[in-house]
Scaffold this motif. Structure first.
Motif, PDB file in Angstrom:
ATOM      1  N   SER A   8       0.914  -1.194  -0.117  1.00  0.00           N
ATOM      2  CA  SER A   8      -0.017  -0.038   0.072  1.00  0.00           C
ATOM      3  C   SER A   8       0.961   1.366  -0.055  1.00  0.00           C
ATOM      4  CB  SER A   8      -1.024   0.046   1.267  1.00  0.00           C
ATOM      5  OG  SER A   8      -0.229   0.034   2.457  1.00  0.00           O
ATOM      6  N   ASN A   9       2.059   1.257   0.469  1.00  0.00           N
ATOM      7  CA  ASN A   9       3.075   2.307   0.335  1.00  0.00           C
ATOM      8  C   ASN A   9       3.980   2.284  -0.860  1.00  0.00           C
ATOM      9  OD1 ASN A   9       2.669   3.936   2.785  1.00  0.00           O
ATOM     10  ND2 ASN A   9       3.125   1.866   4.183  1.00  0.00           N
ATOM     11  N   ARG A  10       3.558   1.393  -1.935  1.00  0.00           N
ATOM     12  CA  ARG A  10       3.933   1.346  -3.258  1.00  0.00           C
ATOM     13  C   ARG A  10       5.588   0.834  -3.072  1.00  0.00           C
ATOM     14  NH1 ARG A  10       2.068   6.873  -6.520  1.00  0.00           N
ATOM     15  NH2 ARG A  10      -0.124   6.314  -6.142  1.00  0.00           N
ATOM     16  N   VAL A  11       5.836  -0.158  -1.889  1.00  0.00           N
ATOM     17  CA  VAL A  11       7.026  -0.733  -2.189  1.00  0.00           C
ATOM     18  C   VAL A  11       6.910  -2.064  -2.902  1.00  0.00           C
ATOM     19  CG1 VAL A  11       8.848  -1.994  -0.645  1.00  0.00           C
ATOM     20  CG2 VAL A  11       7.564  -0.035   0.271  1.00  0.00           C
ATOM     21  N   PRO A  12       8.001  -2.167  -3.913  1.00  0.00           N
ATOM     22  CA  PRO A  12       7.641  -3.276  -4.693  1.00  0.00           C
ATOM     23  C   PRO A  12       7.841  -4.915  -4.364  1.00  0.00           C
ATOM     24  CG  PRO A  12       9.791  -2.165  -5.131  1.00  0.00           C
ATOM     25  CD  PRO A  12       9.298  -1.299  -4.080  1.00  0.00           C
ATOM     26  N   VAL A  13       6.972  -5.318  -3.811  1.00  0.00           N
ATOM     27  CA  VAL A  13       6.854  -6.683  -3.394  1.00  0.00           C
ATOM     28  C   VAL A  13       5.832  -7.467  -4.074  1.00  0.00           C
ATOM     29  CG1 VAL A  13       7.791  -6.124  -0.866  1.00  0.00           C
ATOM     30  CG2 VAL A  13       5.420  -6.045  -1.236  1.00  0.00           C
ATOM     31  N   LYS A  14       5.959  -8.807  -4.044  1.00  0.00           N
ATOM     32  CA  LYS A  14       5.288  -9.768  -4.619  1.00  0.00           C
ATOM     33  C   LYS A  14       5.316 -11.025  -4.101  1.00  0.00           C
ATOM     34  CE  LYS A  14       2.629 -11.501  -7.953  1.00  0.00           C
ATOM     35  NZ  LYS A  14       1.144 -11.096  -8.271  1.00  0.00           N
ATOM     36  N   ALA A  15       4.033 -11.460  -3.488  1.00  0.00           N
ATOM     37  CA  ALA A  15       3.961 -12.798  -2.894  1.00  0.00           C
ATOM     38  C   ALA A  15       3.909 -13.625  -3.928  1.00  0.00           C
ATOM     39  CB  ALA A  15       2.467 -12.682  -2.287  1.00  0.00           C
ATOM     40  N   VAL A  16       4.777 -14.904  -3.578  1.00  0.00           N
ATOM     41  CA  VAL A  16       5.072 -15.958  -4.784  1.00  0.00           C
ATOM     42  C   VAL A  16       4.490 -17.226  -4.106  1.00  0.00           C
ATOM     43  CG1 VAL A  16       6.848 -14.586  -5.977  1.00  0.00           C
ATOM     44  CG2 VAL A  16       7.385 -16.239  -3.970  1.00  0.00           C
ATOM     45  N   ALA A  17       4.347 -17.513  -3.114  1.00  0.00           N
ATOM     46  CA  ALA A  17       4.235 -18.810  -2.467  1.00  0.00           C
ATOM     47  C   ALA A  17       3.540 -18.688  -1.063  1.00  0.00           C
ATOM     48  CB  ALA A  17       5.419 -19.752  -2.432  1.00  0.00           C
ATOM     49  N   ASN A  18       2.627 -19.639  -0.860  1.00  0.00           N
ATOM     50  CA  ASN A  18       1.843 -19.619   0.418  1.00  0.00           C
ATOM     51  C   ASN A  18       2.900 -19.975   1.534  1.00  0.00           C
ATOM     52  OD1 ASN A  18      -0.443 -18.958   1.880  1.00  0.00           O
ATOM     53  ND2 ASN A  18      -1.233 -21.319   1.994  1.00  0.00           N
ATOM     54  N   GLY A  19       2.468 -19.408   2.961  1.00  0.00           N
ATOM     55  CA  GLY A  19       3.279 -19.692   3.772  1.00  0.00           C
ATOM     56  C   GLY A  19       2.763 -20.548   5.253  1.00  0.00           C
ATOM     57  N   ILE A  20       1.546 -19.983   5.645  1.00  0.00           N
ATOM     58  CA  ILE A  20       1.198 -20.556   6.779  1.00  0.00           C
ATOM     59  C   ILE A  20      -0.284 -20.118   7.080  1.00  0.00           C
ATOM     60  CG2 ILE A  20       2.109 -18.718   8.613  1.00  0.00           C
ATOM     61  CD1 ILE A  20       2.985 -21.017  10.465  1.00  0.00           C
ATOM     62  N   ALA A  21      -1.130 -20.918   7.918  1.00  0.00           N
ATOM     63  CA  ALA A  21      -2.404 -20.458   8.133  1.00  0.00           C
ATOM     64  C   ALA A  21      -2.627 -21.134   9.663  1.00  0.00           C
ATOM     65  CB  ALA A  21      -3.383 -21.294   7.256  1.00  0.00           C
TER      66      ALA A  21
END
Length: 327
Positions: A109-122
């Motif tokens: 939301s602060n325009r930091v260039p991140v991309k989730a690529v794999a699930n982690g934990i639930a």
């Protein structure tokens, strides 16, 4: 696999993003990191993690050869929380990282260039039987999250998923979440802080949760479950630049991580044993650990709930773009 240890990285999201501009994290980067064209067909990648039960599948996957079979040579680097890992990934020190969803949504939301690529934990979805618990020390008179008004509560990273979920527990118990006093502590320091009376409560995850219980502490709420019984707590991510410049390496990491998550779900005893290789938990406590779920895919509805709570409590300044953030 090589393992390193770092202190929490102090750079803030926006400062890091500005310093990196649009150039920092594609191609060869990081301590020993290599891009798509690594000699011998092996890509050396560094993954920022937190030394908790959540990342056990990565250690299992490395041990079982799931990453090596796809030409990935992992280096694990430990940090206190996702807020320290995100700047290192965006800055190119790490190629991948593990972070809770609130940290990733704040960054996005602060325009930091991140991309989730794999699930982690639930979360397990079970009150009183989750891998994370809002706990009080032995002999504490506090029996409900409502009673945390005006009390000192430890979380591992301020203004993050910890205070968001604890506030929801307080709210659901009929208390005023704005009256809670949060303090930041690493998970492994929380049992001693509770036992010594330095904090009134702590949101701890395994294996620290088992330590708190062994000292006579009790769980008064399962805060992640209070947010959603299907809550996706954390995911693995990279920078958008690295994903664009190294699509094959990202794909291999996704495939190996998916296989690792599935393996961890089917082999809980091996999960418990591998924890002794990267945490300080005694083997005698392993049977008492509550393990999380490692689903193949994130639960978007639960992430949307977490985002709404973050906006409500002021942790998120704006609505994150989940279409861009999530795989």
């Amino acid at each position: 696999m090589r393992r390193l240890s770092i202190a929490a990285i102090a750079a803030a999201f926006l400062v890091t993003a500005t310093a990196c501009g649009g150039s920092g994290s594609g191609g060869p980067a990081g301590p020993g990191g290599t891009g798509e064209g690594a000699s011998g067909g092996t890509a050396r990648v560094t993954v920022g993690i937190i030394p908790i039960v959540d990342v056990a599948p990565l250690y299992l996957g490395e041990k079982k050869g799931f990453y090596a079979s796809r030409g990935l040579d992992l280096t694990m680097v430990t940090a206190q929380g996702g807020a320290a890992i995100v700047p290192a990934v965006v800055g190119g020190q790490f190629q991948f990282g593990f972070s809770n969803m609130t940290t990733l949504m704040i960054a996005q939301s602060n325009r930091v260039p991140v991309k989730a690529v794999a699930n982690g934990i639930a979360t397990t979805g079970e009150q009183g039987a989750d891998f994370a618990g809002l706990t009080v020390g032995k002999g504490s008179p506090i029996t409900s999250a409502k009673e945390l008004e005006g009390k000192k509560v430890a979380i591992n990273t301020l203004k993050n998923i910890g205070d968001t979920s604890v506030r929801e527990s307080v709210r659901k118990a009929g208390g005023d979440p704005a009256e809670v006093d949060f303090v930041e502590l690493p998970f492994d320091q929380m049992p001693a802080a509770l036992a010594g009376g330095r904090v009134d409560a702590a949101l701890v995850v395994e294996p620290a949760l088992a330590t708190v219980k062994s000292q006579g502490g009790t769980v008064i709420a399962s805060s992640y479950v209070d947010v959603s019984p299907d809550l996706t707590v954390a995911m693995y991510f990279t920078s958008t630049q690295y994903a664009q410049r190294n699509p094959e390496t990202v794909k291999k990491f996704q495939e190996a991580t998916a296989e690792s998550l599935e393996y961890a779900n089917r082999h809980p005893d091996e999960v418990r044993r591998i924890l002794t290789t990267y945490t300080k938990i005694p083997e005698s406590m392993l049977p008492n650990l509550i393990l999380p779920r490692w689903p193949a895919r994130p639960d978007r509805a639960s992430i949307e709930t977490l985002a709404k709570l973050g906006e409500q409590d002021g942790t998120l300044g704006s609505t994150p773009d989940l279409d861009t953030l999530l795989p």
